[in-house]
Motif scaffolding. Sequence first.
Motif, PDB file in Angstrom:
ATOM      1  N   VAL A  14       0.915  -1.451   0.077  1.00  0.00           N
ATOM      2  CA  VAL A  14       0.002   0.065  -0.053  1.00  0.00           C
ATOM      3  C   VAL A  14       0.784   1.279  -0.227  1.00  0.00           C
ATOM      4  O   VAL A  14       0.593   2.240  -0.571  1.00  0.00           O
ATOM      5  N   ALA A  15       2.075   1.078   0.814  1.00  0.00           N
ATOM      6  CA  ALA A  15       2.727   2.519   0.900  1.00  0.00           C
ATOM      7  C   ALA A  15       3.506   2.654  -0.647  1.00  0.00           C
ATOM      8  O   ALA A  15       3.660   3.784  -1.039  1.00  0.00           O
ATOM      9  N   ALA A  16       3.822   1.741  -1.219  1.00  0.00           N
ATOM     10  CA  ALA A  16       4.443   1.793  -2.583  1.00  0.00           C
ATOM     11  C   ALA A  16       3.375   2.578  -3.392  1.00  0.00           C
ATOM     12  O   ALA A  16       3.772   3.443  -4.347  1.00  0.00           O
ATOM     13  N   ALA A  17       2.159   1.923  -3.441  1.00  0.00           N
ATOM     14  CA  ALA A  17       1.183   2.531  -4.386  1.00  0.00           C
ATOM     15  C   ALA A  17       0.805   3.931  -4.098  1.00  0.00           C
ATOM     16  O   ALA A  17       0.773   4.593  -5.228  1.00  0.00           O
ATOM     17  N   VAL A  18       0.852   4.275  -2.760  1.00  0.00           N
ATOM     18  CA  VAL A  18       0.511   5.709  -2.282  1.00  0.00           C
ATOM     19  C   VAL A  18       1.598   6.588  -2.907  1.00  0.00           C
ATOM     20  O   VAL A  18       1.554   7.865  -3.288  1.00  0.00           O
ATOM     21  N   ALA A  19       2.983   5.950  -2.714  1.00  0.00           N
ATOM     22  CA  ALA A  19       4.227   6.860  -3.259  1.00  0.00           C
ATOM     23  C   ALA A  19       4.046   6.978  -4.581  1.00  0.00           C
ATOM     24  O   ALA A  19       4.327   8.269  -5.072  1.00  0.00           O
ATOM     25  N   GLY A  20       3.825   6.085  -5.392  1.00  0.00           N
ATOM     26  CA  GLY A  20       3.517   6.150  -6.679  1.00  0.00           C
ATOM     27  C   GLY A  20       2.692   7.361  -7.271  1.00  0.00           C
ATOM     28  O   GLY A  20       2.823   8.018  -8.010  1.00  0.00           O
ATOM     29  N   GLY A 193       6.137   6.526 -11.276  1.00  0.00           N
ATOM     30  CA  GLY A 193       5.077   6.734 -10.449  1.00  0.00           C
ATOM     31  C   GLY A 193       4.016   5.456 -10.888  1.00  0.00           C
ATOM     32  O   GLY A 193       3.660   4.796  -9.910  1.00  0.00           O
ATOM     33  N   VAL A 194       3.969   5.080 -11.999  1.00  0.00           N
ATOM     34  CA  VAL A 194       3.009   4.202 -12.318  1.00  0.00           C
ATOM     35  C   VAL A 194       3.576   2.664 -11.914  1.00  0.00           C
ATOM     36  O   VAL A 194       2.933   1.964 -11.504  1.00  0.00           O
ATOM     37  N   ALA A 195       5.000   2.604 -12.215  1.00  0.00           N
ATOM     38  CA  ALA A 195       5.387   1.375 -11.909  1.00  0.00           C
ATOM     39  C   ALA A 195       5.451   1.315 -10.359  1.00  0.00           C
ATOM     40  O   ALA A 195       5.266  -0.015  -9.828  1.00  0.00           O
ATOM     41  N   LEU A 196       5.749   2.082  -9.516  1.00  0.00           N
ATOM     42  CA  LEU A 196       5.370   2.042  -7.891  1.00  0.00           C
ATOM     43  C   LEU A 196       4.098   1.543  -7.763  1.00  0.00           C
ATOM     44  O   LEU A 196       3.982   0.910  -6.744  1.00  0.00           O
ATOM     45  N   VAL A 197       2.933   2.227  -8.278  1.00  0.00           N
ATOM     46  CA  VAL A 197       1.635   1.959  -8.226  1.00  0.00           C
ATOM     47  C   VAL A 197       1.597   0.288  -8.730  1.00  0.00           C
ATOM     48  O   VAL A 197       0.792  -0.382  -7.791  1.00  0.00           O
ATOM     49  N   GLY A 198       1.983  -0.135  -9.815  1.00  0.00           N
ATOM     50  CA  GLY A 198       2.092  -1.402 -10.069  1.00  0.00           C
ATOM     51  C   GLY A 198       2.490  -2.460  -9.353  1.00  0.00           C
ATOM     52  O   GLY A 198       1.864  -3.459  -8.833  1.00  0.00           O
ATOM     53  N   LEU A 199       3.666  -2.189  -8.897  1.00  0.00           N
ATOM     54  CA  LEU A 199       4.430  -2.987  -7.812  1.00  0.00           C
ATOM     55  C   LEU A 199       3.868  -3.307  -6.453  1.00  0.00           C
ATOM     56  O   LEU A 199       3.624  -4.201  -6.104  1.00  0.00           O
ATOM     57  N   GLY A 200       3.308  -1.957  -6.117  1.00  0.00           N
ATOM     58  CA  GLY A 200       2.706  -1.964  -4.767  1.00  0.00           C
ATOM     59  C   GLY A 200       1.673  -2.703  -4.706  1.00  0.00           C
ATOM     60  O   GLY A 200       1.168  -3.682  -3.910  1.00  0.00           O
ATOM     61  N   TYR A 201       0.581  -2.709  -5.742  1.00  0.00           N
ATOM     62  CA  TYR A 201      -0.589  -3.372  -5.704  1.00  0.00           C
ATOM     63  C   TYR A 201      -0.192  -4.812  -6.029  1.00  0.00           C
ATOM     64  O   TYR A 201      -1.055  -5.680  -5.275  1.00  0.00           O
ATOM     65  N   SER A 202       0.847  -5.152  -6.927  1.00  0.00           N
ATOM     66  CA  SER A 202       1.095  -6.634  -7.202  1.00  0.00           C
ATOM     67  C   SER A 202       1.603  -7.353  -5.838  1.00  0.00           C
ATOM     68  O   SER A 202       1.275  -8.451  -5.359  1.00  0.00           O
ATOM     69  N   LEU A 203       2.316  -6.372  -4.848  1.00  0.00           N
ATOM     70  CA  LEU A 203       2.731  -7.009  -3.734  1.00  0.00           C
ATOM     71  C   LEU A 203       1.437  -7.222  -2.884  1.00  0.00           C
ATOM     72  O   LEU A 203       1.553  -8.174  -2.076  1.00  0.00           O
ATOM     73  N   TRP A 204       0.633  -6.192  -2.544  1.00  0.00           N
ATOM     74  CA  TRP A 204      -0.446  -6.387  -1.840  1.00  0.00           C
ATOM     75  C   TRP A 204      -1.373  -7.448  -2.314  1.00  0.00           C
ATOM     76  O   TRP A 204      -1.649  -8.309  -1.387  1.00  0.00           O
ATOM     77  N   ARG A 205      -1.658  -7.725  -3.340  1.00  0.00           N
ATOM     78  CA  ARG A 205      -2.508  -8.729  -4.082  1.00  0.00           C
ATOM     79  C   ARG A 205      -1.609 -10.344  -3.635  1.00  0.00           C
ATOM     80  O   ARG A 205      -2.479 -11.144  -3.402  1.00  0.00           O
ATOM     81  N   GLU A 206      -0.665 -10.193  -3.966  1.00  0.00           N
ATOM     82  CA  GLU A 206       0.161 -11.424  -3.751  1.00  0.00           C
ATOM     83  C   GLU A 206       0.221 -11.856  -2.372  1.00  0.00           C
ATOM     84  O   GLU A 206      -0.163 -13.174  -2.047  1.00  0.00           O
ATOM     85  N   GLN A 207       0.225 -10.958  -1.464  1.00  0.00           N
ATOM     86  CA  GLN A 207       0.201 -11.375  -0.054  1.00  0.00           C
ATOM     87  C   GLN A 207      -1.269 -11.593   0.382  1.00  0.00           C
ATOM     88  O   GLN A 207      -1.627 -12.335   1.195  1.00  0.00           O
ATOM     89  N   ARG A 208      -2.503 -11.001  -0.259  1.00  0.00           N
ATOM     90  CA  ARG A 208      -3.672 -11.288  -0.147  1.00  0.00           C
ATOM     91  C   ARG A 208      -4.258 -12.501  -0.326  1.00  0.00           C
ATOM     92  O   ARG A 208      -5.304 -13.026   0.238  1.00  0.00           O
ATOM     93  N   THR A 209      -3.808 -13.239  -1.405  1.00  0.00           N
ATOM     94  CA  THR A 209      -3.971 -14.550  -2.103  1.00  0.00           C
ATOM     95  C   THR A 209      -3.824 -15.631  -1.033  1.00  0.00           C
ATOM     96  O   THR A 209      -2.468 -15.658  -0.679  1.00  0.00           O
ATOM     97  N   PRO A 210      -4.709 -16.142  -0.379  1.00  0.00           N
ATOM     98  CA  PRO A 210      -4.207 -17.234   0.692  1.00  0.00           C
ATOM     99  C   PRO A 210      -3.562 -18.417  -0.156  1.00  0.00           C
ATOM    100  O   PRO A 210      -3.904 -18.780  -1.090  1.00  0.00           O
TER     101      PRO A 210
END
Length: 229
Positions: A14-20, A193-210
């Motif tokens: 989330v922090a990375a996405a907001v930073a982007g 900026g777009v890359a940080l948003v994409g990477l941040g969302y990818s990290l969040w989603r990857e951890q969200r998937t059980p």
Amino acid sequence: MTITPTTLTRAAGVAAAVAGLLFIGVQINHPHMDVTSVTTTEWTVRNTLKMLMAALALTGITGMYLRQVKQTGVLGLLGYVLFGAGYLVMLGIAFVAAYVLPSLADSSPAYVNDVLAVAAGAHATGDIGLMQTAIQVSGITYLAGGLIFGIALFRANILARWAAALLAGGTLATIAIPLLPQINERLFALPTGVALVGLGYSLWREQRTPAARPMPSPVSSQPDPAGAK
């Protein structure tokens, strides 16, 4: 609330996405960098947001690195150290821009204009001391760190590869700023900026998937013949 590694990793995403998003937002309608702009409230607000962006970006890339420290190897460590140093120095420069330069605008306008000129990629007419070194170190570590870290993330193939490639290419593209004066330099921040948003969302989603639960094997589901006696 229970703090777990998964929770911290998702928070880093989330922090990375907001930073982007902040990195993109502060570029919109950015005022001309001169001594007059430095004394405005808008200048202070924008540079305070840049400080927040740098802190969040550092948190985000730390989470990305720790999530795939084994997969990225030495290349990932080198990229993380350089990129992290770039954001740390950037935070310090943004602090000076937000809270130090405005107090010098009236007494030392030439110094302020020289600092802004160097920050914009031009040359200073006078001596600006360690600010010259800080701005140069920020540019070098940001460029080299973003390029290497993006390549390491792309090779690890855990987070979104398109975002990792965009991070590497976006930071490298800043080299072209002095060569393309006809293009607004603020546009070069958009890919990162777009890359940080994409990477941040990818990290969040990857951890969200059980993780999938292991299915019992057919053998284990059969009664033990020995126990049946």
